[in-house]
Write a protein that holds these residues in place. Sequence first.
Motif, PDB file in Angstrom:
ATOM      1  N   GLU A 189      -1.418 -46.765  -0.583  1.00  0.00           N
ATOM      2  CA  GLU A 189      -1.301 -45.663  -1.567  1.00  0.00           C
ATOM      3  C   GLU A 189       0.010 -44.782  -0.790  1.00  0.00           C
ATOM      4  O   GLU A 189      -0.203 -44.381   0.411  1.00  0.00           O
ATOM      5  CB  GLU A 189      -2.601 -44.933  -1.495  1.00  0.00           C
ATOM      6  CG  GLU A 189      -2.342 -43.718  -2.273  1.00  0.00           C
ATOM      7  CD  GLU A 189      -3.807 -42.917  -2.639  1.00  0.00           C
ATOM      8  OE1 GLU A 189      -3.881 -42.313  -3.566  1.00  0.00           O
ATOM      9  OE2 GLU A 189      -4.724 -43.443  -1.900  1.00  0.00           O
ATOM     10  N   GLU A 191       3.247 -41.612  -1.474  1.00  0.00           N
ATOM     11  CA  GLU A 191       3.895 -40.690  -2.158  1.00  0.00           C
ATOM     12  C   GLU A 191       5.090 -41.279  -2.975  1.00  0.00           C
ATOM     13  O   GLU A 191       5.939 -42.073  -2.691  1.00  0.00           O
ATOM     14  CB  GLU A 191       4.391 -39.370  -1.272  1.00  0.00           C
ATOM     15  CG  GLU A 191       4.907 -38.145  -2.125  1.00  0.00           C
ATOM     16  CD  GLU A 191       5.318 -37.181  -1.387  1.00  0.00           C
ATOM     17  OE1 GLU A 191       5.657 -36.134  -2.124  1.00  0.00           O
ATOM     18  OE2 GLU A 191       5.025 -37.131   0.177  1.00  0.00           O
ATOM     19  N   ILE A 192       5.054 -40.973  -4.188  1.00  0.00           N
ATOM     20  CA  ILE A 192       6.295 -41.349  -5.188  1.00  0.00           C
ATOM     21  C   ILE A 192       7.498 -40.553  -4.704  1.00  0.00           C
ATOM     22  O   ILE A 192       7.654 -39.289  -4.936  1.00  0.00           O
ATOM     23  CB  ILE A 192       5.919 -41.060  -6.564  1.00  0.00           C
ATOM     24  CG1 ILE A 192       4.772 -41.873  -7.126  1.00  0.00           C
ATOM     25  CG2 ILE A 192       7.095 -41.464  -7.368  1.00  0.00           C
ATOM     26  CD1 ILE A 192       4.270 -41.778  -8.600  1.00  0.00           C
ATOM     27  N   ARG A 196       9.058 -44.051  -9.866  1.00  0.00           N
ATOM     28  CA  ARG A 196       7.820 -44.980  -9.642  1.00  0.00           C
ATOM     29  C   ARG A 196       8.223 -46.345  -9.417  1.00  0.00           C
ATOM     30  O   ARG A 196       8.997 -46.928 -10.087  1.00  0.00           O
ATOM     31  CB  ARG A 196       6.655 -44.954 -10.898  1.00  0.00           C
ATOM     32  CG  ARG A 196       5.528 -45.362 -10.622  1.00  0.00           C
ATOM     33  CD  ARG A 196       4.561 -44.781 -11.659  1.00  0.00           C
ATOM     34  NE  ARG A 196       3.254 -45.219 -11.366  1.00  0.00           N
ATOM     35  CZ  ARG A 196       2.570 -46.514 -11.987  1.00  0.00           C
ATOM     36  NH1 ARG A 196       3.316 -47.422 -12.530  1.00  0.00           N
ATOM     37  NH2 ARG A 196       1.422 -46.757 -11.804  1.00  0.00           N
ATOM     38  N   SER A 197       7.599 -47.147  -8.355  1.00  0.00           N
ATOM     39  CA  SER A 197       7.870 -48.558  -8.270  1.00  0.00           C
ATOM     40  C   SER A 197       7.536 -49.396  -9.174  1.00  0.00           C
ATOM     41  O   SER A 197       6.344 -49.393 -10.046  1.00  0.00           O
ATOM     42  CB  SER A 197       6.935 -48.926  -6.770  1.00  0.00           C
ATOM     43  OG  SER A 197       7.091 -50.487  -6.746  1.00  0.00           O
ATOM     44  N   ALA A 200       3.982 -50.867  -8.843  1.00  0.00           N
ATOM     45  CA  ALA A 200       2.727 -49.889  -8.792  1.00  0.00           C
ATOM     46  C   ALA A 200       1.709 -50.279  -9.686  1.00  0.00           C
ATOM     47  O   ALA A 200       1.942 -50.559 -10.900  1.00  0.00           O
ATOM     48  CB  ALA A 200       3.231 -48.470  -9.064  1.00  0.00           C
ATOM     49  N   GLU A 202      -1.389 -49.764 -12.285  1.00  0.00           N
ATOM     50  CA  GLU A 202      -1.799 -48.944 -13.176  1.00  0.00           C
ATOM     51  C   GLU A 202      -3.204 -48.629 -13.134  1.00  0.00           C
ATOM     52  O   GLU A 202      -4.178 -49.114 -13.912  1.00  0.00           O
ATOM     53  CB  GLU A 202      -1.735 -49.432 -14.591  1.00  0.00           C
ATOM     54  CG  GLU A 202      -0.374 -50.081 -14.844  1.00  0.00           C
ATOM     55  CD  GLU A 202       0.571 -48.972 -15.282  1.00  0.00           C
ATOM     56  OE1 GLU A 202       0.154 -47.629 -15.542  1.00  0.00           O
ATOM     57  OE2 GLU A 202       1.879 -48.927 -15.143  1.00  0.00           O
ATOM     58  N   THR A 205      -4.677 -42.211  -9.789  1.00  0.00           N
ATOM     59  CA  THR A 205      -4.372 -41.797  -8.066  1.00  0.00           C
ATOM     60  C   THR A 205      -4.133 -40.302  -8.405  1.00  0.00           C
ATOM     61  O   THR A 205      -4.131 -39.671  -9.473  1.00  0.00           O
ATOM     62  CB  THR A 205      -3.114 -42.260  -7.852  1.00  0.00           C
ATOM     63  OG1 THR A 205      -2.018 -42.016  -8.597  1.00  0.00           O
ATOM     64  CG2 THR A 205      -3.130 -43.798  -7.692  1.00  0.00           C
ATOM     65  N   GLU A 210       1.112 -43.213  -5.803  1.00  0.00           N
ATOM     66  CA  GLU A 210       1.154 -44.595  -6.387  1.00  0.00           C
ATOM     67  C   GLU A 210       0.611 -45.707  -5.491  1.00  0.00           C
ATOM     68  O   GLU A 210       0.406 -45.386  -4.021  1.00  0.00           O
ATOM     69  CB  GLU A 210       2.501 -45.115  -6.716  1.00  0.00           C
ATOM     70  CG  GLU A 210       3.575 -45.211  -5.576  1.00  0.00           C
ATOM     71  CD  GLU A 210       4.767 -45.571  -6.102  1.00  0.00           C
ATOM     72  OE1 GLU A 210       4.834 -45.680  -7.363  1.00  0.00           O
ATOM     73  OE2 GLU A 210       5.725 -46.010  -5.393  1.00  0.00           O
ATOM     74  N   VAL A 212       0.622 -49.338  -4.236  1.00  0.00           N
ATOM     75  CA  VAL A 212       1.669 -50.632  -4.362  1.00  0.00           C
ATOM     76  C   VAL A 212       1.174 -51.630  -3.646  1.00  0.00           C
ATOM     77  O   VAL A 212       0.410 -51.606  -2.485  1.00  0.00           O
ATOM     78  CB  VAL A 212       3.008 -50.297  -3.909  1.00  0.00           C
ATOM     79  CG1 VAL A 212       3.646 -49.316  -5.044  1.00  0.00           C
ATOM     80  CG2 VAL A 212       2.887 -49.824  -2.565  1.00  0.00           C
TER      81      VAL A 212
END
Length: 250
Positions: A189, A191-192, A196-197, A200, A202, A205, A210, A212
Amino acid sequence: MNFRQFALGLTLSFGIAWLAVVVVPFFKLRNPSPVSYTEGIDENTGIYHPKRAGRVTNGYEVYAANGCYQCHTQVVRNTDAGNDLGRPDWGGLKLDADTGKDTRRESNVFDYAGLDFAPIGVARLGPDLMNVGRRIPARIREAAGPDATAGEVDGAARDWLYLHLYNPRLSPELRDWSSCPSYSFLFEEREITGQRSDDALEVATEPGMEIVPGDKARALVSYLMSLKHDNPVPASMDYSPADKKGDTEG
């Protein structure tokens, strides 16, 4: 019967069984001789010998380290042992979208060549994974329709696997019955920053965060996506689904 005769009989009983079930198969299968394709019969030529390398090997190690083999098998049994070829997509695909052919087959010793241990599994608490790299994309392609590209299908299959590893209960198909444990520790987890990756998940959060997949999650999914043991084997090995009496519609 005296004690000496009893001990000798007991030793022979277990010793013969041990030799037949453990020792002989070990030496017979540890280094199998290469099998050649037959010209004029097989479509391929040369030597049959599947290979693995790179990230797939790393994913295999993650699979083993996390005990996935405790609940998932990787073996398509021959019909004498169980009708695995009759299970939809387990032994391959009855109609492969890429080749238009029936790619189903039973497992063979070469499927495990070069591995430290053969992940045939302990129990089938979950589905067999021998061809999960074909099965999931095939189902996604069926749902998405013929216009979906191969890249889109593979991307959606990876996303499905990532979500399943993070928390199987978040998948609509498995929410009510999956007993698979969560492997959320394989994810990060963060920080964006910027966009957004693409990888990431769905999932819900905190705002601005995000989730990943980590390196081990990526390796594991690459390994699972590589499980496509439906390549044609030499006819001399006689692993054709069409010849199996227990075969059913898949």
